[in-house]
Write a protein that holds these residues in place. Structure first.
Motif, mmCIF file in Angstrom:
data_model
loop_
_atom_site.group_PDB
_atom_site.id
_atom_site.type_symbol
_atom_site.label_atom_id
_atom_site.label_comp_id
_atom_site.label_asym_id
_atom_site.label_seq_id
_atom_site.Cartn_x
_atom_site.Cartn_y
_atom_site.Cartn_z
ATOM 1 N N MET A 127 0.813 -1.212 0.000
ATOM 2 C CA MET A 127 0.000 0.000 0.000
ATOM 3 C C MET A 127 0.852 1.270 0.000
ATOM 4 S SD MET A 127 -3.199 -0.123 -0.255
ATOM 5 C CE MET A 127 -4.629 -1.083 0.003
ATOM 6 N N LEU A 128 2.057 1.184 0.490
ATOM 7 C CA LEU A 128 2.927 2.355 0.504
ATOM 8 C C LEU A 128 3.192 2.842 -0.920
ATOM 9 C CD1 LEU A 128 4.126 3.957 2.780
ATOM 10 C CD2 LEU A 128 6.257 2.715 2.477
ATOM 11 N N GLY A 129 3.479 1.910 -1.825
ATOM 12 C CA GLY A 129 3.689 2.272 -3.231
ATOM 13 C C GLY A 129 2.424 2.793 -3.890
ATOM 14 N N VAL A 130 1.292 2.181 -3.554
ATOM 15 C CA VAL A 130 0.007 2.617 -4.113
ATOM 16 C C VAL A 130 -0.293 4.047 -3.664
ATOM 17 C CG1 VAL A 130 -2.473 2.169 -4.114
ATOM 18 C CG2 VAL A 130 -0.887 0.262 -4.250
ATOM 19 N N LYS A 131 -0.068 4.325 -2.384
ATOM 20 C CA LYS A 131 -0.316 5.673 -1.862
ATOM 21 C C LYS A 131 0.631 6.684 -2.499
ATOM 22 C CE LYS A 131 -2.063 4.251 2.653
ATOM 23 N NZ LYS A 131 -1.818 4.252 4.099
ATOM 24 N N ALA A 132 1.880 6.275 -2.748
ATOM 25 C CA ALA A 132 2.840 7.185 -3.385
ATOM 26 C C ALA A 132 2.391 7.536 -4.802
ATOM 27 C CB ALA A 132 4.230 6.559 -3.403
ATOM 28 N N VAL A 133 1.881 6.555 -5.539
ATOM 29 C CA VAL A 133 1.378 6.819 -6.892
ATOM 30 C C VAL A 133 0.158 7.735 -6.829
ATOM 31 C CG1 VAL A 133 0.284 5.729 -8.899
ATOM 32 C CG2 VAL A 133 2.334 4.723 -7.894
ATOM 33 N N TYR A 134 -0.709 7.517 -5.852
ATOM 34 C CA TYR A 134 -1.892 8.357 -5.674
ATOM 35 C C TYR A 134 -1.485 9.816 -5.432
ATOM 36 C CZ TYR A 134 -6.330 9.963 -3.635
ATOM 37 O OH TYR A 134 -7.479 10.651 -3.359
ATOM 38 N N VAL A 135 -0.523 10.022 -4.544
ATOM 39 C CA VAL A 135 -0.055 11.377 -4.239
ATOM 40 C C VAL A 135 0.612 11.990 -5.473
ATOM 41 C CG1 VAL A 135 1.583 12.701 -2.836
ATOM 42 C CG2 VAL A 135 0.117 10.999 -1.759
ATOM 43 N N LEU A 136 1.363 11.186 -6.232
ATOM 44 C CA LEU A 136 2.001 11.673 -7.457
ATOM 45 C C LEU A 136 0.961 12.128 -8.477
ATOM 46 C CD1 LEU A 136 4.649 12.018 -9.122
ATOM 47 C CD2 LEU A 136 4.173 9.737 -10.021
ATOM 48 N N MET A 137 -0.100 11.359 -8.634
ATOM 49 C CA MET A 137 -1.170 11.733 -9.580
ATOM 50 C C MET A 137 -1.858 13.029 -9.123
ATOM 51 S SD MET A 137 -1.119 9.671 -12.008
ATOM 52 C CE MET A 137 0.342 8.694 -12.038
ATOM 53 N N GLN A 138 -2.050 13.173 -7.826
ATOM 54 C CA GLN A 138 -2.650 14.410 -7.324
ATOM 55 C C GLN A 138 -1.697 15.588 -7.541
ATOM 56 O OE1 GLN A 138 -5.710 14.673 -6.596
ATOM 57 N NE2 GLN A 138 -6.311 12.594 -6.154
ATOM 58 N N CYS A 139 -0.390 15.342 -7.416
ATOM 59 C CA CYS A 139 0.592 16.408 -7.664
ATOM 60 C C CYS A 139 0.591 16.818 -9.137
ATOM 61 C CB CYS A 139 1.983 15.963 -7.229
ATOM 62 S SG CYS A 139 2.171 15.933 -5.435
ATOM 63 N N LEU A 140 0.348 15.865 -10.040
ATOM 64 C CA LEU A 140 0.232 16.212 -11.455
ATOM 65 C C LEU A 140 -0.964 17.124 -11.697
ATOM 66 C CD1 LEU A 140 1.110 12.852 -13.251
ATOM 67 C CD2 LEU A 140 2.463 14.944 -13.179
ATOM 68 N N LEU A 141 -2.078 16.841 -11.035
ATOM 69 C CA LEU A 141 -3.235 17.732 -11.144
ATOM 70 C C LEU A 141 -2.918 19.112 -10.562
ATOM 71 C CD1 LEU A 141 -6.254 15.424 -10.312
ATOM 72 C CD2 LEU A 141 -5.930 16.732 -12.398
ATOM 73 N N LEU A 142 -2.177 19.132 -9.466
ATOM 74 C CA LEU A 142 -1.761 20.399 -8.861
ATOM 75 C C LEU A 142 -0.834 21.161 -9.804
ATOM 76 C CD1 LEU A 142 -2.339 21.753 -6.163
ATOM 77 C CD2 LEU A 142 -0.272 20.734 -5.279
ATOM 78 N N GLY A 143 0.069 20.446 -10.469
ATOM 79 C CA GLY A 143 0.956 21.065 -11.457
ATOM 80 C C GLY A 143 0.174 21.659 -12.622
ATOM 81 N N LEU A 144 -0.913 21.004 -13.002
ATOM 82 C CA LEU A 144 -1.774 21.549 -14.057
ATOM 83 C C LEU A 144 -2.391 22.865 -13.595
ATOM 84 C CD1 LEU A 144 -2.838 20.847 -16.892
ATOM 85 C CD2 LEU A 144 -4.769 19.746 -15.772
ATOM 86 N N GLY A 145 -2.754 22.936 -12.315
ATOM 87 C CA GLY A 145 -3.285 24.182 -11.769
ATOM 88 C C GLY A 145 -2.240 25.285 -11.764
ATOM 89 N N ILE A 146 -0.994 24.940 -11.418
ATOM 90 C CA ILE A 146 0.093 25.931 -11.423
ATOM 91 C C ILE A 146 0.352 26.422 -12.846
ATOM 92 C CG2 ILE A 146 2.568 26.234 -11.005
ATOM 93 C CD1 ILE A 146 2.194 24.343 -8.588
ATOM 94 N N TYR A 147 0.323 25.507 -13.818
ATOM 95 C CA TYR A 147 0.506 25.893 -15.217
ATOM 96 C C TYR A 147 -0.604 26.852 -15.658
ATOM 97 C CZ TYR A 147 0.555 25.680 -20.270
ATOM 98 O OH TYR A 147 0.559 26.021 -21.596
#
Length: 181
Positions: A127-147
């Motif tokens: 689950m640690l890896g799954v949660k890390a991927v989840y946070v990474l995907m949310q960071c990509l959405l956040l990066g889209l907001g910054i862009y």
């Protein structure tokens, strides 16, 4: 005045009418038997083998990966919506940017709660890896907001945004559209 029961109530009490020859040529749907099944037969039909703990953990892990990769499915839609909303300061584009920041930050803060039902002793290490991927995907959405904020011109990215004595750079040339004849 005498009370009479409706026809459908009487038919219910008497059981199903006999099937016609045309209807008997059709097979029964899966899981249904036209023969009056006893309680023992019904239990056999409805009972199924309970999943093993390994199967349960595998299913929980698959569901966790579905949740973790869910935000990746939102990225193209959010990018198109950001493009369609334009770069000017309007209520729709401001709300779009607000949602691009609010939703990922809220999801990141609730990561453990999103996976709490799927986490068990056997899946804890994975689950640690799954949660890390989840946070990474949310960071990509956040990066889209910054862009999007940057494309709207709201991010201070030049020296003149920070220093009061700096002036905005003036272009050396200007191009004007001319109607040619």
């Amino acid at each position: 005045m005498e009370y009479r029961q409706p026809k459908w109530v009487l038919e219910l009490d008497n059981g199903l009418p006999p099937r016609s020859k045309a209807a008997s040529s059709l097979p029964d749907p899966p899981g249904y038997s036209s023969k009056s099944a006893s309680g023992k037969q019904r239990a056999q039909v409805s009972a199924r083998k309970a999943p093993t703990p390994e199967e349960t953990e595998t299913l929980k892990l698959k569901k966790a990966w579905e949740i973790a990769l869910g935000p990746a499915k939102q990225i193209p839609m959010q990018a198109i919506m950001g493009y369609m909303s334009g770069n000017s300061l309007q209520i729709f584009s401001i709300m779009m940017v607000w949602m691009l920041f609010k939703n990922p930050i809220q999801a990141i803060s609730q990561t453990n709660m999103a996976f709490s039902k799927l986490e068990s002793e056997g899946t804890r290490s994975q689950m640690l890896g799954v949660k890390a991927v989840y946070v990474l995907m949310q960071c990509l959405l956040l990066g889209l907001g910054i862009y999007k904020v940057n494309s709207m011109g709201l991010l201070p990215t030049t020296r003149s945004d920070w220093l009061a004595w700096e002036f905005e750079r003036q272009p050396l040339e200007r191009a004007y559209f001319a109607f040619g004849g």
